[in-house]
Design a protein around this motif. Structure first.
Motif, short mmCIF file in Angstrom:
data_model
loop_
_atom_site.label_atom_id
_atom_site.label_comp_id
_atom_site.label_asym_id
_atom_site.label_seq_id
_atom_site.Cartn_x
_atom_site.Cartn_y
_atom_site.Cartn_z
N GLY A 285 10.96 -5.05 59.32
CA GLY A 285 10.65 -6.00 60.38
C GLY A 285 9.44 -6.86 60.09
N ILE A 286 8.69 -6.51 59.03
CA ILE A 286 7.50 -7.27 58.66
C ILE A 286 7.79 -8.25 57.53
CG2 ILE A 286 5.12 -7.11 57.81
CD1 ILE A 286 5.06 -4.26 58.97
N SER A 287 8.39 -7.74 56.48
CA SER A 287 8.60 -8.58 55.29
C SER A 287 10.07 -8.72 54.89
CB SER A 287 7.84 -7.98 54.10
OG SER A 287 8.41 -6.73 53.71
N GLY A 288 10.95 -7.95 55.52
CA GLY A 288 12.34 -7.94 55.08
C GLY A 288 12.59 -6.86 54.05
N CYS A 289 11.53 -6.21 53.58
CA CYS A 289 11.60 -5.11 52.60
C CYS A 289 12.41 -5.49 51.37
CB CYS A 289 12.19 -3.85 53.24
SG CYS A 289 12.07 -2.38 52.18
N HIS A 290 11.90 -6.49 50.63
CA HIS A 290 12.52 -6.81 49.34
C HIS A 290 12.16 -5.74 48.32
CE1 HIS A 290 12.66 -11.45 50.25
NE2 HIS A 290 13.13 -10.71 51.24
N ILE A 291 10.87 -5.47 48.20
CA ILE A 291 10.25 -4.54 47.23
C ILE A 291 10.90 -4.62 45.85
CG2 ILE A 291 9.32 -3.03 49.00
CD1 ILE A 291 11.51 -1.02 48.51
N ASN A 292 11.29 -5.82 45.46
CA ASN A 292 12.00 -6.04 44.21
C ASN A 292 12.03 -7.54 43.93
OD1 ASN A 292 13.92 -6.40 42.18
ND2 ASN A 292 15.30 -4.83 42.97
N PRO A 293 11.39 -8.01 42.84
CA PRO A 293 11.39 -9.44 42.53
C PRO A 293 12.79 -10.04 42.38
CG PRO A 293 9.72 -8.31 41.24
CD PRO A 293 10.55 -7.24 41.91
N ALA A 294 13.74 -9.23 41.94
CA ALA A 294 15.10 -9.74 41.78
C ALA A 294 15.71 -10.09 43.15
CB ALA A 294 15.99 -8.71 41.07
N ILE A 295 15.44 -9.24 44.14
CA ILE A 295 15.93 -9.53 45.49
C ILE A 295 15.24 -10.77 46.03
CG2 ILE A 295 15.86 -8.73 47.90
CD1 ILE A 295 16.38 -5.93 46.88
N THR A 296 13.93 -10.87 45.80
CA THR A 296 13.19 -12.04 46.26
C THR A 296 13.74 -13.31 45.63
OG1 THR A 296 11.18 -10.74 46.61
CG2 THR A 296 10.91 -13.12 46.34
N LEU A 297 14.06 -13.27 44.34
CA LEU A 297 14.63 -14.43 43.68
C LEU A 297 15.96 -14.81 44.31
CD1 LEU A 297 14.55 -16.51 41.36
CD2 LEU A 297 15.75 -14.83 39.94
N GLY A 298 16.80 -13.80 44.58
CA GLY A 298 18.09 -14.07 45.20
C GLY A 298 17.93 -14.68 46.58
N VAL A 299 16.99 -14.17 47.36
CA VAL A 299 16.74 -14.70 48.71
C VAL A 299 16.23 -16.13 48.62
CG1 VAL A 299 15.33 -14.45 50.79
CG2 VAL A 299 16.34 -12.43 49.73
N LEU B 101 16.69 -18.34 46.12
CA LEU B 101 17.76 -19.24 45.66
C LEU B 101 18.85 -19.43 46.71
CD1 LEU B 101 18.13 -18.11 41.93
CD2 LEU B 101 16.96 -20.13 42.82
N SER B 102 18.90 -18.52 47.68
CA SER B 102 19.86 -18.65 48.78
C SER B 102 19.31 -19.52 49.90
CB SER B 102 20.20 -17.26 49.35
OG SER B 102 20.84 -16.46 48.36
N GLY B 103 18.08 -19.99 49.73
CA GLY B 103 17.48 -20.88 50.70
C GLY B 103 16.90 -20.20 51.92
N ARG B 104 16.62 -18.89 51.82
CA ARG B 104 16.12 -18.15 52.98
C ARG B 104 14.60 -18.02 52.99
NH1 ARG B 104 20.03 -12.86 53.63
NH2 ARG B 104 22.02 -13.84 53.09
N MET B 105 13.92 -18.46 51.93
CA MET B 105 12.46 -18.42 51.92
C MET B 105 11.94 -19.51 51.01
SD MET B 105 11.72 -14.95 49.64
CE MET B 105 10.05 -14.82 50.26
N ASN B 106 10.67 -19.91 51.22
CA ASN B 106 10.11 -20.98 50.41
C ASN B 106 9.51 -20.44 49.11
OD1 ASN B 106 7.32 -20.14 50.91
ND2 ASN B 106 7.56 -21.01 52.97
#
Length: 225
Positions: free
Chosen positions: A58-72, A74-79
């Motif tokens: 609920g705070i960060s979306g719990c990516h805890i993984n740069p690969a997930i962050t990259l996917g998010v 590139l999907s246009g869900r974060m800057n």
């Protein structure tokens, strides 16, 4: 700043619990996760994700993984700024988790299979390792993107689905590379192991990012109405 700190803590817990299960599992040195077995190590990583998903999701979306962050990203869900800061704090968290694990290993006896839970591949097995890390990261990030989608996602069950999918991936991939599918998870232990772990680290950064990018392309297509 809270979401960055949350990502740091979440990644620290993932590395400490996941790699720690391998380090302190006990058993024969040549067998990753001997004692608790491959399934035990897989469960440790997956359950760590489940725990953190419901703690910091609920705070960060719990990516805890740069690969997930990259996917998010590139999907246009974060800057781009948030994506870069997420990745930075994830790596910091992985280093902190590895430092704790290293201190535990160097201050007492243990019977685990590795000293720091590093990822690795054997001589002549680079192609196999790259394919495994890219494909399994693709699957993992695709699950994340699908289950967390605002319209088509799994809602409150997303964290459970993500964690259990990571368990499944580890069951198959641990015998191949020890399973990374997470660049931050690989960077932390490799810094303390050095040697071969550092020389092979590039693969455990590049392959997951390739898989994550492909998953973003796939979900951008599948998720469109």
């Amino acid at each position: 700043m809270k979401k960055y700190i949350a990502e740091m803590i979440g990644t620290m817990v993932l590395v400490l619990m996941g790699c720690g299960s391998a380090v302190f599992a006990g058993g024969v040195a040549e067998t990753v996760g001997a004692g608790v077995g491959t399934l035990g190590v897989a469960l440790a990583f997956g359950l760590a994700v489940v725990a953190m998903a419901y703690t910091i999701g609920g705070i960060s979306g719990c990516h805890i993984n740069p690969a997930i962050t990259l996917g998010v990203f590139l999907s246009g869900r974060m800057n781009g700024k948030d994506a870069g800061m997420y990745m930075l704090f994830q790596v910091i968290g992985a280093i902190v988790g590895s430092a704790i694990l290293y201190s535990l290993v160097t201050t007492g006896a243990h019977d685990g299979p590795t000293a720091t839970g590093t990822n690795s591949f054997g001589e002549g097995e680079m192609a196999q390792a790259f394919i495994a890390e890219a494909v399994f990261t693709f699957i993992f990030v695709l699950v994340v993107l699908g289950t967390t989608d605002e319209k088509k996602g799994a809602g409150n069950l997303a964290g459970l689905a993500i964690g259990l999918s990571l368990v499944l991936i580890h069951i198959v991939c641990i015998p191949i590379t020890g399973t990374s599918v997470n660049p931050a998870r690989s960077v932390g232990p490799a810094l303390f192991e050095g040697g071969v772990a550092l020389s092979q680290l590039w693969l455990f950064i590049v392959a997951p990012f390739v898989g994550a990018a492909l998953s973003a392309v796939a979900w951008n297509y599948l998720g469109k109405d």
